[in-house]
Design a protein around this motif. Structure first.
Motif, PDB file in Angstrom:
ATOM      1  N   ILE A  17      95.993  33.485  47.604  1.00 12.24           N
ATOM      2  CA  ILE A  17      95.803  32.992  46.237  1.00 12.24           C
ATOM      3  C   ILE A  17      95.985  34.183  45.303  1.00 12.24           C
ATOM      4  O   ILE A  17      95.134  35.075  45.236  1.00 12.24           O
ATOM      5  N   ALA A  18      97.103  34.199  44.601  1.00 11.47           N
ATOM      6  CA  ALA A  18      97.396  35.323  43.708  1.00 11.47           C
ATOM      7  C   ALA A  18      96.770  35.145  42.337  1.00 11.47           C
ATOM      8  O   ALA A  18      96.401  36.120  41.685  1.00 11.47           O
ATOM      9  N   GLU A  19      96.653  33.902  41.896  1.00 15.82           N
ATOM     10  CA  GLU A  19      96.149  33.671  40.545  1.00 15.82           C
ATOM     11  C   GLU A  19      95.687  32.222  40.423  1.00 15.82           C
ATOM     12  O   GLU A  19      96.341  31.303  40.922  1.00 15.82           O
ATOM     13  N   ILE A  20      94.563  32.001  39.783  1.00 12.81           N
ATOM     14  CA  ILE A  20      94.090  30.657  39.454  1.00 12.81           C
ATOM     15  C   ILE A  20      94.201  30.495  37.950  1.00 12.81           C
ATOM     16  O   ILE A  20      93.617  31.267  37.187  1.00 12.81           O
ATOM     17  N   LEU A  21      94.965  29.493  37.525  1.00 11.49           N
ATOM     18  CA  LEU A  21      95.353  29.363  36.128  1.00 11.49           C
ATOM     19  C   LEU A  21      94.445  28.442  35.326  1.00 11.49           C
ATOM     20  O   LEU A  21      94.648  28.292  34.123  1.00 11.49           O
ATOM     21  N   GLY A  62      92.723  36.057  45.856  1.00 13.65           N
ATOM     22  CA  GLY A  62      92.711  36.963  46.988  1.00 13.65           C
ATOM     23  C   GLY A  62      92.402  36.303  48.310  1.00 13.65           C
ATOM     24  O   GLY A  62      92.593  36.916  49.373  1.00 13.65           O
ATOM     25  N   GLN A  63      91.944  35.061  48.286  1.00 14.21           N
ATOM     26  CA  GLN A  63      91.605  34.356  49.516  1.00 14.21           C
ATOM     27  C   GLN A  63      92.861  33.901  50.248  1.00 14.21           C
ATOM     28  O   GLN A  63      93.853  33.513  49.630  1.00 14.21           O
ATOM     29  N   SER A  64      92.853  33.949  51.566  1.00 15.70           N
ATOM     30  CA  SER A  64      93.978  33.497  52.389  1.00 15.70           C
ATOM     31  C   SER A  64      93.708  32.082  52.877  1.00 15.70           C
ATOM     32  O   SER A  64      92.629  31.791  53.412  1.00 15.70           O
ATOM     33  N   LEU A  65      94.687  31.203  52.691  1.00 18.43           N
ATOM     34  CA  LEU A  65      94.562  29.806  53.095  1.00 18.43           C
ATOM     35  C   LEU A  65      95.776  29.402  53.916  1.00 18.43           C
ATOM     36  O   LEU A  65      96.792  30.094  53.942  1.00 18.43           O
ATOM     37  N   LYS A  66      95.675  28.249  54.575  1.00 18.81           N
ATOM     38  CA  LYS A  66      96.773  27.699  55.335  1.00 18.81           C
ATOM     39  C   LYS A  66      97.228  26.383  54.707  1.00 18.81           C
ATOM     40  O   LYS A  66      96.529  25.808  53.867  1.00 18.81           O
ATOM     41  N   LEU A 251     113.444  46.886  33.093  1.00 19.77           N
ATOM     42  CA  LEU A 251     112.160  47.474  33.415  1.00 19.77           C
ATOM     43  C   LEU A 251     111.146  46.448  33.882  1.00 19.77           C
ATOM     44  O   LEU A 251     110.188  46.774  34.552  1.00 19.77           O
ATOM     45  N   SER A 252     111.294  45.168  33.479  1.00 17.99           N
ATOM     46  CA  SER A 252     110.333  44.152  33.845  1.00 17.99           C
ATOM     47  C   SER A 252     110.622  43.529  35.186  1.00 17.99           C
ATOM     48  O   SER A 252     109.851  42.722  35.674  1.00 17.99           O
ATOM     49  N   SER A 253     111.749  43.845  35.810  1.00 23.15           N
ATOM     50  CA  SER A 253     112.108  43.185  37.053  1.00 23.15           C
ATOM     51  C   SER A 253     111.404  43.788  38.255  1.00 23.15           C
ATOM     52  O   SER A 253     111.300  43.158  39.290  1.00 23.15           O
ATOM     53  N   ASP A 254     110.921  45.007  38.150  1.00 24.15           N
ATOM     54  CA  ASP A 254     110.310  45.690  39.275  1.00 24.15           C
ATOM     55  C   ASP A 254     108.800  45.618  39.203  1.00 24.15           C
ATOM     56  O   ASP A 254     108.108  46.566  39.559  1.00 24.15           O
ATOM     57  N   VAL A 255     108.266  44.498  38.737  1.00 25.47           N
ATOM     58  CA  VAL A 255     106.833  44.313  38.625  1.00 25.47           C
ATOM     59  C   VAL A 255     106.436  43.077  39.412  1.00 25.47           C
ATOM     60  O   VAL A 255     107.260  42.224  39.730  1.00 25.47           O
ATOM     61  N   HIS A 256     105.161  42.984  39.703  1.00 24.63           N
ATOM     62  CA  HIS A 256     104.624  41.890  40.503  1.00 24.63           C
ATOM     63  C   HIS A 256     103.968  40.898  39.555  1.00 24.63           C
ATOM     64  O   HIS A 256     102.846  41.104  39.094  1.00 24.63           O
ATOM     65  N   ALA A 257     104.678  39.821  39.232  1.00 29.18           N
ATOM     66  CA  ALA A 257     104.169  38.827  38.288  1.00 29.18           C
ATOM     67  C   ALA A 257     104.808  37.485  38.584  1.00 29.18           C
ATOM     68  O   ALA A 257     105.966  37.406  39.004  1.00 29.18           O
ATOM     69  N   GLY A 258     104.054  36.420  38.351  1.00 27.61           N
ATOM     70  CA  GLY A 258     104.545  35.070  38.585  1.00 27.61           C
ATOM     71  C   GLY A 258     105.367  34.550  37.426  1.00 27.61           C
ATOM     72  O   GLY A 258     105.440  35.158  36.348  1.00 27.61           O
ATOM     73  N   VAL A 275     102.700  47.125  31.320  1.00 26.28           N
ATOM     74  CA  VAL A 275     101.407  46.452  31.414  1.00 26.28           C
ATOM     75  C   VAL A 275     100.683  46.912  32.676  1.00 26.28           C
ATOM     76  O   VAL A 275     101.266  46.959  33.765  1.00 26.28           O
ATOM     77  N   SER A 276      99.404  47.248  32.540  1.00 31.18           N
ATOM     78  CA  SER A 276      98.583  47.631  33.690  1.00 31.18           C
ATOM     79  C   SER A 276      98.123  46.378  34.420  1.00 31.18           C
ATOM     80  O   SER A 276      97.604  45.449  33.798  1.00 31.18           O
ATOM     81  N   ALA A 277      98.322  46.346  35.739  1.00 33.55           N
ATOM     82  CA  ALA A 277      97.976  45.181  36.545  1.00 33.55           C
ATOM     83  C   ALA A 277      96.550  45.282  37.060  1.00 33.55           C
ATOM     84  O   ALA A 277      96.105  46.345  37.507  1.00 33.55           O
ATOM     85  N   THR A 278      95.820  44.169  37.008  1.00 29.81           N
ATOM     86  CA  THR A 278      94.454  44.116  37.537  1.00 29.81           C
ATOM     87  C   THR A 278      94.316  43.094  38.644  1.00 29.81           C
ATOM     88  O   THR A 278      93.247  42.973  39.240  1.00 29.81           O
ATOM     89  N   GLY A 279      95.387  42.338  38.934  1.00 28.79           N
ATOM     90  CA  GLY A 279      95.337  41.323  39.962  1.00 28.79           C
ATOM     91  C   GLY A 279      95.415  41.919  41.355  1.00 28.79           C
ATOM     92  O   GLY A 279      95.632  43.124  41.529  1.00 28.79           O
ATOM     93  N   PRO A 280      95.246  41.076  42.356  1.00 28.94           N
ATOM     94  CA  PRO A 280      95.321  41.575  43.749  1.00 28.94           C
ATOM     95  C   PRO A 280      96.697  42.113  44.071  1.00 28.94           C
ATOM     96  O   PRO A 280      97.714  41.568  43.636  1.00 28.94           O
ATOM     97  N   ARG A 281      96.737  43.208  44.820  1.00 27.29           N
ATOM     98  CA  ARG A 281      97.983  43.853  45.252  1.00 27.29           C
ATOM     99  C   ARG A 281      98.879  44.216  44.071  1.00 27.29           C
ATOM    100  O   ARG A 281     100.090  44.105  44.126  1.00 27.29           O
ATOM    101  N   GLY A 282      98.258  44.639  42.980  1.00 31.57           N
ATOM    102  CA  GLY A 282      99.029  45.111  41.836  1.00 31.57           C
ATOM    103  C   GLY A 282      99.718  44.005  41.072  1.00 31.57           C
ATOM    104  O   GLY A 282     100.725  44.248  40.416  1.00 31.57           O
ATOM    105  N   ARG A 283      99.200  42.791  41.111  1.00 28.72           N
ATOM    106  CA  ARG A 283      99.814  41.667  40.411  1.00 28.72           C
ATOM    107  C   ARG A 283      99.364  41.628  38.951  1.00 28.72           C
ATOM    108  O   ARG A 283      98.184  41.846  38.648  1.00 28.72           O
ATOM    109  N   ILE A 284     100.300  41.357  38.055  1.00 28.26           N
ATOM    110  CA  ILE A 284      99.995  41.243  36.625  1.00 28.26           C
ATOM    111  C   ILE A 284      99.555  39.819  36.315  1.00 28.26           C
ATOM    112  O   ILE A 284     100.262  38.860  36.651  1.00 28.26           O
TER     113      ILE A 284
END
Length: 399
Positions: A17-21, A62-66, A251-258, A275-284
């Motif tokens: 789970i990378a982000e809950i919107l 951050g939780q892993s699910l199936k 510059l924005s293509s090499d970032v971790h974002a949905g 932008v500084s990332a605060t999400g899991p694994r460096g996600r913005i």
């Protein structure tokens, strides 16, 4: 009530789970994005199966699910039924086994071709097409390699972004990347050629129909020398000019974002690379984008300081009142030099350096002119010689 389940991502591996919107109590419409999940090769926004209200969120960032695990529960606004609704593969933009489908389709063609008279030769250039991405079209947001790079099977070639998912398209064979057929920003769909790879170690032609192939082989013998002569040119092909649309120009293509975060950043004109990332694994996250905008707006605006010196800008002056004025355009280097020199003059403490020189001959010459100019009422001092030397120096180095 309706449960939103983890969709099939084409693999039995767990997804994160990378982000809950949304939050509990939020009202949502059908197809609204609820959460972002990630596998090893794709990032997917999970849509709402129906309009209603978020009753409970069962997972956390951050939780892993199936596949099939419950993400959240929605109270449907149009019916109070308690049946469980699973997000289908079509709702998930067909991400299920994108990479596996693409690989199967790519390998079907060579097998059918091998039954004919011609087969793919070793080190031949092959064009690969966009695999099934489960939707009408997707945008190219990243070219992960550049012409001349060595490619290994399953290396990421490009990154596609649809309305709901970000998909990495992998290489299907080892070789050397010859060129891209698409650029960043292009809209592509299934079947569109996107890359040419010089495939290494492909299958050789089958030894069938020897009688029919004997004559063509003999006829092609004279052409062997030209083919060998062209071999160096083929080897040098990967050294073509780099694709200016590759990763390093965006510059924005090499970032971790949905996709949702990228749309928000595009709407606000934010470069995600800053932008500084605060999400899991460096996600913005969306919150990171909003925090960046807020911090930029809170910064004090420039107060008209001249060239960063901290001093007010000089007022405009009409130099024509002192005589004829000629305006000459300066080069970029000259403009930057003027700004830096002026800033240094204003901000850096200066000292005076004294040099000693033997001016015996010059002084004797000055004295010899004294009687001659004295008759004209002029007194010759050392200043006159210093000014004359300065004039010659300025003429020799006017800029």
């Amino acid at each position: 009530m309706a449960d939103v389940l983890v969709p099939d991502m084409g693999s039995d591996d767990p997804v994160d789970i990378a982000e809950i919107l949304v939050k509990e109590g939020d009202s949502v419409q059908e197809e609204d994005s609820l959460a972002v999940i990630e596998s090893a090769k794709a990032s997917l926004e999970v849509p709402s199966p129906a309009a209603g209200k978020i009753v409970k969120i069962h997972a956390s960032v951050g939780q892993s699910l199936k596949t099939g695990d419950v993400l959240m529960t929605i109270e449907s606004s149009d019916s109070g039924s308690s049946e469980t609704t699973e997000v289908t593969d079509n709702q998930a933009n067909g991400i299920d086994s994108v990479m596996e489908k693409g690989t199967e389709e790519r390998h079907d063609a060579p097998e059918s071709a091998s039954t004919g008279d011609v087969d793919v030769l070793a080190n031949a250039d092959q064009t690969f097409n966009i695999p099934d991405i489960g939707g009408d079209a997707a945008d190219v947001i990243e070219l992960s390699l550049k012409p001349g790079d060595q490619v290994k099977k399953d290396d990421t070639l490009i990154v596609l972004e649809s309305a709901k998912a970000t998909v990495e398209v992998p290489a299907e064979a080892d070789g050397v990347l010859v060129k891209y057929e698409v650029n960043v920003g292009d809209s592509v769909s299934e079947g569109k050629p996107f890359v040419v790879i010089s495939v290494a170690g492909a299958k050789s032609a089958p030894a069938e129909k020897p009688a029919q192939q004997e004559a063509p082989k003999q006829a092609s013998a004279p052409a062997a020398a030209p083919q060998q002569a062209s071999a160096p040119a083929q080897t040098a092909a990967p050294a073509a000019p780099l694709n200016t649309n590759s990763l390093d120009v965006n510059l924005s293509s090499d970032v971790h974002a949905g996709p949702a975060v990228r749309r928000l950043a595009n709407k606000l004109g934010v470069n995600l690379g800053l932008v500084s990332a605060t999400g899991p694994r460096g996600r913005i996250l969306k919150e990171d984008v909003h925090a960046f905008v807020k911090s930029e707006l809170s910064k004090p605006k420039a107060t008209g300081a001249a060239g960063g010196t901290g001093l007010p800008a000089l007022p405009e002056m009409d130099f024509s009142q002192h005589g004829e004025v000629e305006e000459v355009s300066l080069t970029k280097i000259q403009q930057m030099s003027a700004q830096n020199l002026h800033r240094a003059w204003v901000n850096i403490p200066h000292v005076t350096q004294f040099d000693e020189a033997d001016i015996t001959d010059l002084e004797n010459f000055r004295k010899s002119l004294g009687e001659e100019f004295k008759k004209q009422g002029v007194k010759i001092t050392m200043l006159a010689f210093m000014i004359k030397a300065s004039v010659h120096a300025l003429k020799a180095f006017p800029k």
